[in-house]
Design an enzyme around this catalytic site. Sequence first.
Site, PDB file in Angstrom:
ATOM      1  N   SER A 120       0.813  -1.220   0.000  1.00 46.95           N
ATOM      2  CA  SER A 120       0.000   0.000   0.000  1.00 46.95           C
ATOM      3  C   SER A 120       0.845   1.269   0.000  1.00 46.95           C
ATOM      4  O   SER A 120       1.836   1.377   0.729  1.00 46.95           O
ATOM      5  CB  SER A 120      -0.923   0.016   1.221  1.00 46.95           C
ATOM      6  OG  SER A 120      -1.556   1.271   1.305  1.00 46.95           O
ATOM      7  N   THR A 174      -8.977  -1.423   3.136  1.00 47.17           N
ATOM      8  CA  THR A 174      -8.803  -1.885   1.760  1.00 47.17           C
ATOM      9  C   THR A 174      -9.119  -3.375   1.649  1.00 47.17           C
ATOM     10  O   THR A 174      -9.596  -3.992   2.602  1.00 47.17           O
ATOM     11  CB  THR A 174      -7.403  -1.469   1.230  1.00 47.17           C
ATOM     12  OG1 THR A 174      -7.335  -1.767  -0.153  1.00 47.17           O
ATOM     13  CG2 THR A 174      -6.272  -2.171   1.956  1.00 47.17           C
ATOM     14  N   LYS A 200     -13.415  -4.175   2.683  1.00 46.42           N
ATOM     15  CA  LYS A 200     -14.270  -3.011   2.427  1.00 46.42           C
ATOM     16  C   LYS A 200     -15.754  -3.282   2.666  1.00 46.42           C
ATOM     17  O   LYS A 200     -16.480  -2.415   3.116  1.00 46.42           O
ATOM     18  CB  LYS A 200     -14.078  -2.523   0.990  1.00 46.42           C
ATOM     19  CG  LYS A 200     -12.790  -1.763   0.783  1.00 46.42           C
ATOM     20  CD  LYS A 200     -12.755  -1.182  -0.619  1.00 46.42           C
ATOM     21  CE  LYS A 200     -11.487  -0.392  -0.824  1.00 46.42           C
ATOM     22  NZ  LYS A 200     -11.505   0.337  -2.103  1.00 46.42           N
ATOM     23  N   ALA A 242     -17.962  -5.954 -13.105  1.00 42.44           N
ATOM     24  CA  ALA A 242     -19.180  -5.722 -12.317  1.00 42.44           C
ATOM     25  C   ALA A 242     -19.014  -6.257 -10.894  1.00 42.44           C
ATOM     26  O   ALA A 242     -19.895  -6.892 -10.338  1.00 42.44           O
ATOM     27  CB  ALA A 242     -20.374  -6.381 -13.008  1.00 42.44           C
ATOM     28  N   GLY A 243     -17.851  -5.955 -10.303  1.00 44.69           N
ATOM     29  CA  GLY A 243     -17.611  -6.355  -8.920  1.00 44.69           C
ATOM     30  C   GLY A 243     -17.807  -5.184  -7.977  1.00 44.69           C
ATOM     31  O   GLY A 243     -18.516  -4.221  -8.286  1.00 44.69           O
ATOM     32  N   GLY A 244     -17.144  -5.257  -6.838  1.00 47.52           N
ATOM     33  CA  GLY A 244     -17.278  -4.226  -5.806  1.00 47.52           C
ATOM     34  C   GLY A 244     -16.834  -2.861  -6.304  1.00 47.52           C
ATOM     35  O   GLY A 244     -17.451  -1.839  -5.982  1.00 47.52           O
ATOM     36  N   ARG A 258     -24.016 -10.462 -12.897  1.00 55.03           N
ATOM     37  CA  ARG A 258     -23.494  -9.473 -11.939  1.00 55.03           C
ATOM     38  C   ARG A 258     -23.671  -8.052 -12.489  1.00 55.03           C
ATOM     39  O   ARG A 258     -23.957  -7.124 -11.748  1.00 55.03           O
ATOM     40  CB  ARG A 258     -22.021  -9.730 -11.648  1.00 55.03           C
ATOM     41  CG  ARG A 258     -21.799 -11.027 -10.904  1.00 55.03           C
ATOM     42  CD  ARG A 258     -20.340 -11.198 -10.545  1.00 55.03           C
ATOM     43  NE  ARG A 258     -19.983 -10.485  -9.326  1.00 55.03           N
ATOM     44  CZ  ARG A 258     -18.727 -10.335  -8.893  1.00 55.03           C
ATOM     45  NH1 ARG A 258     -17.729 -10.847  -9.587  1.00 55.03           N
ATOM     46  NH2 ARG A 258     -18.474  -9.701  -7.773  1.00 55.03           N
TER      47      ARG A 258
HETATM   48  P1  ATR Z   1     -13.539  -5.849  -7.062  1.00 57.29           P
HETATM   49  O1  ATR Z   1     -14.054  -5.632  -5.683  1.00 57.29           O
HETATM   50  O2  ATR Z   1     -12.095  -5.459  -7.272  1.00 57.29           O
HETATM   51  O3  ATR Z   1     -14.415  -5.263  -8.103  1.00 57.29           O
HETATM   52  P2  ATR Z   1     -14.602  -8.522  -7.516  1.00 57.29           P
HETATM   53  O4  ATR Z   1     -15.825  -8.179  -6.789  1.00 57.29           O
HETATM   54  O5  ATR Z   1     -13.966  -9.828  -7.263  1.00 57.29           O
HETATM   55  O6  ATR Z   1     -13.461  -7.465  -7.239  1.00 57.29           O
HETATM   56  O7  ATR Z   1     -14.862  -8.347  -9.091  1.00 57.29           O
HETATM   57  C1  ATR Z   1     -13.893  -8.622 -10.014  1.00 57.29           C
HETATM   58  C2  ATR Z   1     -14.398  -8.240 -11.407  1.00 57.29           C
HETATM   59  O8  ATR Z   1     -13.372  -8.543 -12.334  1.00 57.29           O
HETATM   60  C3  ATR Z   1     -15.618  -9.005 -11.866  1.00 57.29           C
HETATM   61  O9  ATR Z   1     -16.354  -8.199 -12.744  1.00 57.29           O
HETATM   62  C4  ATR Z   1     -15.008 -10.182 -12.634  1.00 57.29           C
HETATM   63  O10 ATR Z   1     -15.841 -10.741 -13.607  1.00 57.29           O
HETATM   64  P3  ATR Z   1     -16.916 -11.880 -13.217  1.00 57.29           P
HETATM   65  O11 ATR Z   1     -18.028 -11.183 -12.479  1.00 57.29           O
HETATM   66  O12 ATR Z   1     -17.360 -12.432 -14.522  1.00 57.29           O
HETATM   67  O13 ATR Z   1     -16.173 -12.859 -12.356  1.00 57.29           O
HETATM   68  C5  ATR Z   1     -13.873  -9.456 -13.316  1.00 57.29           C
HETATM   69  N1  ATR Z   1     -12.780 -10.341 -13.729  1.00 57.29           N
HETATM   70  C6  ATR Z   1     -11.783 -10.830 -12.966  1.00 57.29           C
HETATM   71  N2  ATR Z   1     -10.954 -11.590 -13.710  1.00 57.29           N
HETATM   72  C7  ATR Z   1     -11.446 -11.583 -14.990  1.00 57.29           C
HETATM   73  C8  ATR Z   1     -11.033 -12.147 -16.216  1.00 57.29           C
HETATM   74  N3  ATR Z   1      -9.952 -12.905 -16.318  1.00 57.29           N
HETATM   75  N4  ATR Z   1     -11.802 -11.923 -17.300  1.00 57.29           N
HETATM   76  C9  ATR Z   1     -12.904 -11.155 -17.234  1.00 57.29           C
HETATM   77  N5  ATR Z   1     -13.337 -10.566 -16.089  1.00 57.29           N
HETATM   78  C10 ATR Z   1     -12.623 -10.775 -14.996  1.00 57.29           C
END
Ligand code: ATR
Length: 279
Positions: free
Chosen positions: A21, A68, A72, A134-136, A162
């Site tokens: 960090s 972090t 979170k 579409a994650g956090g 998602r």
């Molecule tokens: P964060 O909190 O950083 O957003 P997360 O909630 O784990 O982390 O979300 C990760 C995002 O990266 C998701 O949108 C994930 O896609 P999926 O919902 O289909 O899993 C995307 N992601 C991670 N690795 C990926 C990859 N190799 N190809 C495409 N999308 C990926």
Amino acid sequence: MVDETTTIDRYGVMGYPVSHSRSPVIHRLFALHTGQNIQYELLQVAPEKLEQAVRQFQRTGGRGLNITVPHKNPVSRLCDQLSERASTAEAVNTLIFQDNEIIGDNTDGIGLLRDLAVNFGINLEGANILILGAGGATRGITGPLLEMLPKSLVIANRSIERARVIADCFKNSGPVSACRFDAVPVTEAYDLVINATSAGLRGETPPYPAAAISENSFCYDLSYGLKPTPFSVWARDQGAARSVMGWGMLVEQAAESFHLWRGIRPDTSPVLKQMSITA
Ligand code: ATR
């Protein structure tokens, strides 16, 4: 004689892992530039120890924390009060310890907006925006981006479900829609393309929608590194007008946290310069 060390206000960043960090460097520079006497620590805390660690920090005179990955979302359960933006984002990146209460806030969205608007001079009103992932992280920035009144905001994700859940959640806040990477509408060029996937953290470059990038697209990777991230390289190779990493968002969200804690908003430009991460 007064022991000054006991009167220094304590802050820190809690994560797992957290050794990489940059927050301690950033906050120490802010403190130096604003003449604030604070201590800022790096706190590596495993998920099962989160509650114990937060409460101990509070008990021993801690005034505030940055939170972090991966804490979170779970840390919100420890908060006595949550700001509206933290509650909408379902994520907390800043804790304020005040009058025996824990207040949770989220400065990530405003940090991104400030970087885009102030550091890069981008006007989002009427813009077409594409978010990949579409994650956090996406959940945290969608609300603040919609407040800027874009013409459209498309959330594209590998797994459509998602993306749909997030688009659905914000459907009353603006023109937001969801799709798969291979179905991104390209009838109009995207002014802003944000990578919010975590793919780059593992060095992966998923099949991002190349047709979405035009010579007018500003591409922004929420991830950052000393070397260009896979997405920032990919976007540059597609001919984007500009391709940048999220260093500025990191510094700007930190400045917002500092402001919440100390009541003073530090000037971020010398810190961006000092870290050699100016655009
Ligand atoms: P964060 O909190 O950083 O957003 P997360 O909630 O784990 O982390 O979300 C990760 C995002 O990266 C998701 O949108 C994930 O896609 P999926 O919902 O289909 O899993 C995307 N992601 C991670 N690795 C990926 C990859 N190799 N190809 C495409 N999308 C990926």
